[in-house]
Design a protein around this motif. Structure first.
Motif, PDB file in Angstrom:
ATOM      1  N   TRP A   1      -4.494 -12.866  -9.544  1.00 57.02           N
ATOM      2  CA  TRP A   1      -5.370 -11.902  -8.873  1.00 57.02           C
ATOM      3  C   TRP A   1      -4.546 -10.966  -7.989  1.00 57.02           C
ATOM      4  O   TRP A   1      -4.744  -9.747  -7.986  1.00 57.02           O
ATOM      5  CB  TRP A   1      -6.399 -12.661  -8.039  1.00 57.02           C
ATOM      6  CG  TRP A   1      -7.370 -11.813  -7.280  1.00 57.02           C
ATOM      7  CD1 TRP A   1      -8.592 -11.375  -7.693  1.00 57.02           C
ATOM      8  CD2 TRP A   1      -7.199 -11.307  -5.938  1.00 57.02           C
ATOM      9  NE1 TRP A   1      -9.194 -10.625  -6.716  1.00 57.02           N
ATOM     10  CE2 TRP A   1      -8.373 -10.557  -5.632  1.00 57.02           C
ATOM     11  CE3 TRP A   1      -6.181 -11.394  -4.997  1.00 57.02           C
ATOM     12  CZ2 TRP A   1      -8.541  -9.922  -4.404  1.00 57.02           C
ATOM     13  CZ3 TRP A   1      -6.344 -10.755  -3.765  1.00 57.02           C
ATOM     14  CH2 TRP A   1      -7.519 -10.033  -3.476  1.00 57.02           C
ATOM     15  N   LEU A   2      -3.616 -11.548  -7.260  1.00 50.41           N
ATOM     16  CA  LEU A   2      -2.787 -10.786  -6.332  1.00 50.41           C
ATOM     17  C   LEU A   2      -1.940  -9.750  -7.072  1.00 50.41           C
ATOM     18  O   LEU A   2      -1.862  -8.589  -6.665  1.00 50.41           O
ATOM     19  CB  LEU A   2      -1.884 -11.755  -5.565  1.00 50.41           C
ATOM     20  CG  LEU A   2      -1.211 -11.249  -4.296  1.00 50.41           C
ATOM     21  CD1 LEU A   2      -2.258 -10.932  -3.233  1.00 50.41           C
ATOM     22  CD2 LEU A   2      -0.233 -12.294  -3.782  1.00 50.41           C
ATOM     23  N   TYR A   3      -1.318 -10.181  -8.170  1.00 54.34           N
ATOM     24  CA  TYR A   3      -0.457  -9.252  -8.900  1.00 54.34           C
ATOM     25  C   TYR A   3      -1.289  -8.174  -9.604  1.00 54.34           C
ATOM     26  O   TYR A   3      -0.871  -7.012  -9.690  1.00 54.34           O
ATOM     27  CB  TYR A   3       0.408  -9.991  -9.916  1.00 54.34           C
ATOM     28  CG  TYR A   3       1.514  -9.101 -10.449  1.00 54.34           C
ATOM     29  CD1 TYR A   3       2.615  -8.793  -9.644  1.00 54.34           C
ATOM     30  CD2 TYR A   3       1.444  -8.556 -11.725  1.00 54.34           C
ATOM     31  CE1 TYR A   3       3.620  -7.949 -10.100  1.00 54.34           C
ATOM     32  CE2 TYR A   3       2.441  -7.716 -12.186  1.00 54.34           C
ATOM     33  CZ  TYR A   3       3.525  -7.418 -11.378  1.00 54.34           C
ATOM     34  OH  TYR A   3       4.517  -6.567 -11.829  1.00 54.34           O
TER      35      TYR A   3
ATOM     36  N   GLY B   1       0.245  -5.245  -7.979  1.00 57.00           N
ATOM     37  CA  GLY B   1       1.310  -4.877  -8.904  1.00 57.00           C
ATOM     38  C   GLY B   1       2.699  -4.897  -8.292  1.00 57.00           C
ATOM     39  O   GLY B   1       3.107  -5.882  -7.664  1.00 57.00           O
ATOM     40  N   SER B   2       3.421  -3.805  -8.425  1.00 57.02           N
ATOM     41  CA  SER B   2       4.822  -3.741  -7.996  1.00 57.02           C
ATOM     42  C   SER B   2       4.995  -3.801  -6.484  1.00 57.02           C
ATOM     43  O   SER B   2       6.125  -3.870  -5.991  1.00 57.02           O
ATOM     44  CB  SER B   2       5.479  -2.466  -8.527  1.00 57.02           C
ATOM     45  OG  SER B   2       4.818  -1.315  -8.006  1.00 57.02           O
ATOM     46  N   ARG B   3       3.897  -3.801  -5.745  1.00 61.11           N
ATOM     47  CA  ARG B   3       3.995  -3.890  -4.282  1.00 61.11           C
ATOM     48  C   ARG B   3       4.259  -5.322  -3.822  1.00 61.11           C
ATOM     49  O   ARG B   3       4.524  -5.555  -2.651  1.00 61.11           O
ATOM     50  CB  ARG B   3       2.697  -3.391  -3.636  1.00 61.11           C
ATOM     51  CG  ARG B   3       2.434  -1.907  -3.813  1.00 61.11           C
ATOM     52  CD  ARG B   3       1.042  -1.540  -3.352  1.00 61.11           C
ATOM     53  NE  ARG B   3       0.811  -1.926  -1.955  1.00 61.11           N
ATOM     54  CZ  ARG B   3      -0.395  -1.882  -1.373  1.00 61.11           C
ATOM     55  NH1 ARG B   3      -1.455  -1.510  -2.076  1.00 61.11           N
ATOM     56  NH2 ARG B   3      -0.524  -2.231  -0.097  1.00 61.11           N
ATOM     57  N   VAL B   4       4.186  -6.289  -4.755  1.00 63.25           N
ATOM     58  CA  VAL B   4       4.272  -7.711  -4.398  1.00 63.25           C
ATOM     59  C   VAL B   4       5.645  -8.288  -4.722  1.00 63.25           C
ATOM     60  O   VAL B   4       6.206  -8.032  -5.785  1.00 63.25           O
ATOM     61  CB  VAL B   4       3.222  -8.533  -5.166  1.00 63.25           C
ATOM     62  CG1 VAL B   4       3.193  -9.978  -4.676  1.00 63.25           C
ATOM     63  CG2 VAL B   4       1.845  -7.911  -5.049  1.00 63.25           C
ATOM     64  N   VAL B   5       6.196  -9.098  -3.798  1.00 56.39           N
ATOM     65  CA  VAL B   5       7.402  -9.871  -4.072  1.00 56.39           C
ATOM     66  C   VAL B   5       7.195 -11.300  -3.588  1.00 56.39           C
ATOM     67  O   VAL B   5       6.430 -11.555  -2.654  1.00 56.39           O
ATOM     68  CB  VAL B   5       8.669  -9.301  -3.392  1.00 56.39           C
ATOM     69  CG1 VAL B   5       8.968  -7.897  -3.855  1.00 56.39           C
ATOM     70  CG2 VAL B   5       8.547  -9.359  -1.879  1.00 56.39           C
ATOM     71  N   LEU B   6       7.871 -12.234  -4.253  1.00 57.56           N
ATOM     72  CA  LEU B   6       7.913 -13.629  -3.810  1.00 57.56           C
ATOM     73  C   LEU B   6       9.273 -13.891  -3.195  1.00 57.56           C
ATOM     74  O   LEU B   6      10.302 -13.525  -3.770  1.00 57.56           O
ATOM     75  CB  LEU B   6       7.706 -14.569  -5.002  1.00 57.56           C
ATOM     76  CG  LEU B   6       8.030 -16.057  -4.760  1.00 57.56           C
ATOM     77  CD1 LEU B   6       7.008 -16.689  -3.824  1.00 57.56           C
ATOM     78  CD2 LEU B   6       8.100 -16.820  -6.078  1.00 57.56           C
ATOM     79  N   SER B   7       9.297 -14.523  -2.031  1.00 59.86           N
ATOM     80  CA  SER B   7      10.569 -14.955  -1.453  1.00 59.86           C
ATOM     81  C   SER B   7      10.728 -16.452  -1.690  1.00 59.86           C
ATOM     82  O   SER B   7       9.747 -17.196  -1.684  1.00 59.86           O
ATOM     83  CB  SER B   7      10.632 -14.661   0.049  1.00 59.86           C
ATOM     84  OG  SER B   7       9.754 -15.512   0.774  1.00 59.86           O
TER      85      SER B   7
ATOM     86  N   ALA C   1       8.192  -2.863  -1.602  1.00 59.81           N
ATOM     87  CA  ALA C   1       7.104  -3.835  -1.554  1.00 59.81           C
ATOM     88  C   ALA C   1       6.570  -3.971  -0.136  1.00 59.81           C
ATOM     89  O   ALA C   1       7.329  -3.897   0.827  1.00 59.81           O
ATOM     90  CB  ALA C   1       7.588  -5.190  -2.061  1.00 59.81           C
ATOM     91  N   ASP C   2       5.273  -4.193  -0.033  1.00 55.41           N
ATOM     92  CA  ASP C   2       4.673  -4.446   1.283  1.00 55.41           C
ATOM     93  C   ASP C   2       3.701  -5.622   1.240  1.00 55.41           C
ATOM     94  O   ASP C   2       2.928  -5.832   2.159  1.00 55.41           O
ATOM     95  CB  ASP C   2       3.991  -3.193   1.832  1.00 55.41           C
ATOM     96  CG  ASP C   2       2.870  -2.671   0.938  1.00 55.41           C
ATOM     97  OD1 ASP C   2       2.637  -3.263  -0.137  1.00 55.41           O
ATOM     98  OD2 ASP C   2       2.237  -1.666   1.307  1.00 55.41           O
ATOM     99  N   VAL C   3       3.758  -6.387   0.144  1.00 50.56           N
ATOM    100  CA  VAL C   3       2.990  -7.628   0.038  1.00 50.56           C
ATOM    101  C   VAL C   3       3.986  -8.737  -0.278  1.00 50.56           C
ATOM    102  O   VAL C   3       4.631  -8.733  -1.316  1.00 50.56           O
ATOM    103  CB  VAL C   3       1.909  -7.542  -1.064  1.00 50.56           C
ATOM    104  CG1 VAL C   3       1.094  -8.832  -1.094  1.00 50.56           C
ATOM    105  CG2 VAL C   3       1.007  -6.332  -0.843  1.00 50.56           C
ATOM    106  N   TRP C   4       4.096  -9.685   0.633  1.00 53.09           N
ATOM    107  CA  TRP C   4       5.137 -10.701   0.575  1.00 53.09           C
ATOM    108  C   TRP C   4       4.488 -12.068   0.361  1.00 53.09           C
ATOM    109  O   TRP C   4       3.701 -12.532   1.178  1.00 53.09           O
ATOM    110  CB  TRP C   4       5.922 -10.642   1.882  1.00 53.09           C
ATOM    111  CG  TRP C   4       6.893 -11.725   2.163  1.00 53.09           C
ATOM    112  CD1 TRP C   4       7.338 -12.706   1.343  1.00 53.09           C
ATOM    113  CD2 TRP C   4       7.573 -11.913   3.404  1.00 53.09           C
ATOM    114  NE1 TRP C   4       8.252 -13.506   1.980  1.00 53.09           N
ATOM    115  CE2 TRP C   4       8.408 -13.033   3.250  1.00 53.09           C
ATOM    116  CE3 TRP C   4       7.553 -11.248   4.633  1.00 53.09           C
ATOM    117  CZ2 TRP C   4       9.222 -13.507   4.286  1.00 53.09           C
ATOM    118  CZ3 TRP C   4       8.359 -11.717   5.652  1.00 53.09           C
ATOM    119  CH2 TRP C   4       9.187 -12.831   5.473  1.00 53.09           C
ATOM    120  N   VAL C   5       4.806 -12.689  -0.765  1.00 58.45           N
ATOM    121  CA  VAL C   5       4.239 -13.982  -1.123  1.00 58.45           C
ATOM    122  C   VAL C   5       5.203 -15.097  -0.753  1.00 58.45           C
ATOM    123  O   VAL C   5       6.406 -15.009  -1.024  1.00 58.45           O
ATOM    124  CB  VAL C   5       3.937 -14.040  -2.639  1.00 58.45           C
ATOM    125  CG1 VAL C   5       3.332 -15.388  -3.019  1.00 58.45           C
ATOM    126  CG2 VAL C   5       2.996 -12.913  -3.025  1.00 58.45           C
TER     127      VAL C   5
END
Length: 242
Positions: A29-31, A35-41, A139-143
Motif C-alpha cells: 500500500w505504501l509503495y 512510489g519513488s518517494r519511499v526508502v527502507l533503511s 525520498a521523504d518517506v522513510w520505512v
C-alpha cells in the motif's frame, strides 16, 4: 448548518490505513501510494531480515539504504553479505563522510565521552548519512523495522509519524517477538550469528553487549545509559532535516 471537517495529517492517514492491513499489505500500500518517494533503511541487525524479506516480496523496487558506520561487528558485515545474496537485494551503502580513523584522531573515542560524545557520534555516523541518503534518493518517506516491543522509547509510537520534513513509517511496529521468530522460521531466513552468543539487540561493536542474567535488552546498549542512537529520535540539529 455547516459541519467542520477535520482533515487527517499524512501520518494519521497512514496509521489509520495500517490498522486494518497485514505487514506485507502495508508495504505494498505504501509503495503504491508514494512510489519513488519511499526508502527502507536497514542496519542488518538481529531482526533486519524480516523487513528486507517483506520489502523484497511486496515492494521489490523500493530502494534499500544500509547505514554502515564503519564500527559494525565483523559478523554483521558477513551477515549483510549473506542476506544480500540470499534475498537478491539491491542495497545502496551510505557511510559517514569522516572515516573512523579520522574521527578518533580528531575527537577521540566519542562513545566514551558521555551524552555529548554519543550525540556527536550519532550525528556523524548515522544522522548525516541518512539525511544525505534521503536527499540523494529524493525520498521523504522513510520505512523502518522499529517495533514497540523493542524498548520503552518505542512503546507509544504510531505506525507513522512526521519527523521534521520526513514521514517515518513502521510496518511491523505491532509485531511481538514470537511473530518475528515465526516469520524467520516460515521464510527460512538465516539468523545473525551473534544472536546465539546472547545479543538481543545489535549496533556498533563498542556500544553493544550480550545480555547477561538479570539484564534486559535496553541496558545492553550504550552501557545502559540509553537505547536509541539518535537515528529514531529528533536530533534537534537544524543541519540535518530528516
Amino acid at each position: 448548518m455547516s459541519e467542520s471537517i477535520e482533515l487527517l495529517s499524512e501520518a494519521q492517514e497512514v496509521s489509520a490505513a495500517f490498522e486494518h492491513l497485514k505487514a506485507g499489505e502495508r508495504i505494498a500500500w505504501l509503495y503504491e501510494k508514494y512510489g519513488s518517494r519511499v526508502v527502507l533503511s536497514s542496519s542488518f541487525g538481529l531482526q533486519a531480515a524480516v523487513m528486507l524479506s517483506l520489502v523484497k516480496e511486496h515492494a521489490p523496487e523500493m530502494p534499500i539504504v544500509w547505514l554502515d558506520t564503519g564500527y559494525l561487528f565483523p559478523e554483521t558485515y558477513r551477515y549483510a553479505e549473506q542476506l544480500i545474496d540470499k534475498l537478491d537485494l539491491n542495497v545502496t551503502v551510505y557511510q559517514p563522510q569522516i572515516t573512523p580513523a579520522r574521527q578518533e584522531a580528531l575527537y577521540g573515542k566519542l562513545w566514551e565521552q558521555g551524552e555529548k560524545g554519543h550525540s556527536k557520534y550519532g550525528l556523524i555516523n548515522k544522522v548525516e548519512p541518512m539525511a544525505r541518503a534521503l536527499k540523494e534518493l529524493q525520498a521523504d518517506v522513510w520505512v523502518s523495522g522499529v517495533r514497540r516491543s523493542q524498548s520503552s522509547t518505542r512503546k507509544g509510537r504510531n505506525f507513522a509519524e512526521q519527523q521534521k520534513k520526513t514521514l517515518k513509517v513502521y510496518p511491523i511496529l505491532d509485531w511481538a517477538d514470537p511473530q518475528v521468530s515465526a516469520y524467520f522460521y516460515d521464510k527460512k531466513l538465516p539468523k545473525h550469528p551473534l544472536e546465539a552468543e546472547g545479543y538481543q539487540t545489535m549496533g556498533d561493536w563498542h556500544s553493544t553487549n550480550p545480555v547477561v542474567e538479570g539484564q534486559d535488552a535496553e541496558s545492553s546498549r550504550f552501557g545502559g545509559q540509553k537505547y536509541e542512537c539518535g537515528l529514531h529520535l529528533d536530533s534537534g540539529n537544524a543541519d540535518f532535516q530528516i
